[in-house]
Motif scaffolding. Structure first.
Motif, PDB file in Angstrom:
ATOM      1  N   MET A   1      44.736   4.331 -25.581  1.00 53.32           N
ATOM      2  CA  MET A   1      43.511   4.720 -24.910  1.00 53.32           C
ATOM      3  C   MET A   1      43.552   4.212 -23.465  1.00 53.32           C
ATOM      4  N   ALA A   2      43.031   4.982 -22.552  1.00 55.73           N
ATOM      5  CA  ALA A   2      43.040   4.627 -21.136  1.00 55.73           C
ATOM      6  C   ALA A   2      42.106   3.446 -20.881  1.00 55.73           C
ATOM      7  N   ARG A   3      42.477   2.650 -19.895  1.00 56.29           N
ATOM      8  CA  ARG A   3      41.633   1.513 -19.528  1.00 56.29           C
ATOM      9  C   ARG A   3      40.425   2.000 -18.743  1.00 56.29           C
ATOM     10  N   LEU A   4      39.285   1.389 -18.975  1.00 57.36           N
ATOM     11  CA  LEU A   4      38.065   1.753 -18.273  1.00 57.36           C
ATOM     12  C   LEU A   4      38.048   1.111 -16.893  1.00 57.36           C
ATOM     13  N   THR A   5      37.440   1.813 -15.944  1.00 55.57           N
ATOM     14  CA  THR A   5      37.263   1.237 -14.621  1.00 55.57           C
ATOM     15  C   THR A   5      36.120   0.229 -14.662  1.00 55.57           C
ATOM     16  N   LYS A   6      35.981  -0.554 -13.595  1.00 57.50           N
ATOM     17  CA  LYS A   6      34.915  -1.538 -13.523  1.00 57.50           C
ATOM     18  C   LYS A   6      33.546  -0.859 -13.627  1.00 57.50           C
ATOM     19  N   ALA A   7      33.386   0.269 -12.938  1.00 57.31           N
ATOM     20  CA  ALA A   7      32.110   0.992 -12.985  1.00 57.31           C
ATOM     21  C   ALA A   7      31.816   1.490 -14.396  1.00 57.31           C
ATOM     22  N   GLN A   8      32.851   1.932 -15.105  1.00 59.76           N
ATOM     23  CA  GLN A   8      32.648   2.408 -16.470  1.00 59.76           C
ATOM     24  C   GLN A   8      32.295   1.253 -17.400  1.00 59.76           C
ATOM     25  N   ARG A   9      32.910   0.098 -17.205  1.00 57.02           N
ATOM     26  CA  ARG A   9      32.609  -1.055 -18.062  1.00 57.02           C
ATOM     27  C   ARG A   9      31.201  -1.577 -17.837  1.00 57.02           C
ATOM     28  N   GLU A  10      30.706  -1.505 -16.606  1.00 52.04           N
ATOM     29  CA  GLU A  10      29.398  -2.054 -16.274  1.00 52.04           C
ATOM     30  C   GLU A  10      28.256  -1.064 -16.485  1.00 52.04           C
ATOM     31  N   TRP A  11      28.579   0.187 -16.783  1.00 51.00           N
ATOM     32  CA  TRP A  11      27.540   1.205 -16.948  1.00 51.00           C
ATOM     33  C   TRP A  11      26.707   0.943 -18.186  1.00 51.00           C
ATOM     34  N   ARG A  12      25.411   1.164 -18.050  1.00 54.59           N
ATOM     35  CA  ARG A  12      24.469   1.067 -19.161  1.00 54.59           C
ATOM     36  C   ARG A  12      23.595   2.316 -19.124  1.00 54.59           C
ATOM     37  N   PRO A  13      23.094   2.768 -20.276  1.00 51.70           N
ATOM     38  CA  PRO A  13      22.218   3.947 -20.282  1.00 51.70           C
ATOM     39  C   PRO A  13      21.025   3.758 -19.353  1.00 51.70           C
ATOM     40  N   GLY A  14      20.713   4.802 -18.620  1.00 53.11           N
ATOM     41  CA  GLY A  14      19.574   4.770 -17.706  1.00 53.11           C
ATOM     42  C   GLY A  14      19.916   4.260 -16.319  1.00 53.11           C
ATOM     43  N   MET A  15      21.147   3.808 -16.111  1.00 50.22           N
ATOM     44  CA  MET A  15      21.532   3.318 -14.788  1.00 50.22           C
ATOM     45  C   MET A  15      21.718   4.498 -13.841  1.00 50.22           C
ATOM     46  N   PRO A  16      21.164   4.393 -12.635  1.00 47.62           N
ATOM     47  CA  PRO A  16      21.383   5.484 -11.676  1.00 47.62           C
ATOM     48  C   PRO A  16      22.830   5.468 -11.181  1.00 47.62           C
ATOM     49  N   LYS A  17      23.343   6.636 -10.907  1.00 49.23           N
ATOM     50  CA  LYS A  17      24.715   6.758 -10.424  1.00 49.23           C
ATOM     51  C   LYS A  17      24.759   6.369  -8.954  1.00 49.23           C
ATOM     52  N   LYS A  18      25.715   5.535  -8.593  1.00 52.97           N
ATOM     53  CA  LYS A  18      25.857   5.107  -7.210  1.00 52.97           C
ATOM     54  C   LYS A  18      26.351   6.280  -6.375  1.00 52.97           C
ATOM     55  N   ARG A  19      25.694   6.503  -5.249  1.00 53.63           N
ATOM     56  CA  ARG A  19      26.088   7.598  -4.363  1.00 53.63           C
ATOM     57  C   ARG A  19      27.403   7.283  -3.664  1.00 53.63           C
ATOM     58  N   ARG A  20      28.255   8.289  -3.571  1.00 56.58           N
ATOM     59  CA  ARG A  20      29.489   8.149  -2.808  1.00 56.58           C
ATOM     60  C   ARG A  20      29.190   8.446  -1.348  1.00 56.58           C
TER      61      ARG A  20
END
Length: 153
Positions: A1-20
Motif C-alpha cells: 500500500m502506498a504511503r500517505l502524505t502528511k496532509a493525508q495523515r492529518e486530515w479529519r472529516p469536516g476539515m476545510p481543504k487548504k487552498r493552493r
C-alpha cells in the motif's frame, strides 16, 4: 500500500481543504515549460556547436539546468523559492551566449514568469479576501452556513 502524505495523515472529516497558491501554480508551469525548452536548446547547441565545446559539457550543463528547473518547482512555496526562479530566468537569458535565439526565448519566458508571479499574487489576494468575506457571512448567518437543508416530506 502506498504511503500517505502528511496532509493525508492529518486530515479529519469536516476539515476545510487548504487552498493552493495560484502564484505557485503559475510559476511551476513556467518553470516546467522552461525545463523542456532548456532540454531542446541543449540538443540544438549539441548539434550546432559540438566542435566548439566538449559534447559532455554541453549535455551535462544543459540537462543539469533542466533538472534544476524541474526541482525548483518543489521549493517555490519557500521564501527563497521565487529568488531561485528569478536566478533561473537570468540563466535562461544568458544561454543566449551559446545560442543567440535563446536571448529572445529567455526574455519571453522571463516576461511570462513576471506576469505569472504578478497575476498569481493578485489572484491569491482576491481568493483570500473572498474566504474572509465568506467566513464573516457564515459567522453572521449560522443557520445558513451549512448550505440548503433537505426538505422532509
Amino acid at each position: 500500500m502506498a504511503r500517505l502524505t502528511k496532509a493525508q495523515r492529518e486530515w479529519r472529516p469536516g476539515m476545510p481543504k487548504k487552498r493552493r497558491s495560484t502564484k505557485v501554480m503559475f510559476a511551476s508551469t513556467v518553470l516546467l515549460l522552461e525545463a523542456f525548452v532548456m532540454f531542446f536548446a541543449t540538443l540544438v547547441v549539441f548539434g550546432l556547436r559540438r566542435g566548439e565545446f566538449p559534447p559532455a559539457l554541453i549535455l551535462g550543463v544543459g540537462i543539469a539546468l533542466s533538472v534544476v528547473m524541474v526541482l525548483a518547482c518543489a521549493v517555490l512555496n519557500k521564501p527563497w523559492g521565487l529568488a531561485l526562479g528569478w536566478i533561473l530566468q537570468v540563466v535562461l537569458v544568458l544561454t543566449g551566449i551559446f545560442e543567440p535565439a535563446m536571448f529572445l526565448v529567455g526574455a519571453l519566458f522571463a516576461l511570462a514568469w513576471w506576469y505569472g508571479i504578478r497575476t498569481g499574487i493578485r489572484l491569491d489576494r482576491e481568493a483570500a479576501q473572498r474566504e474572509r468575506e465568506q467566513a464573516e457571512w457564515e459567522a453572521a448567518h449560522p443557520d445558513h452556513a451549512a448550505g440548503p437543508q433537505p426538505q422532509s416530506p
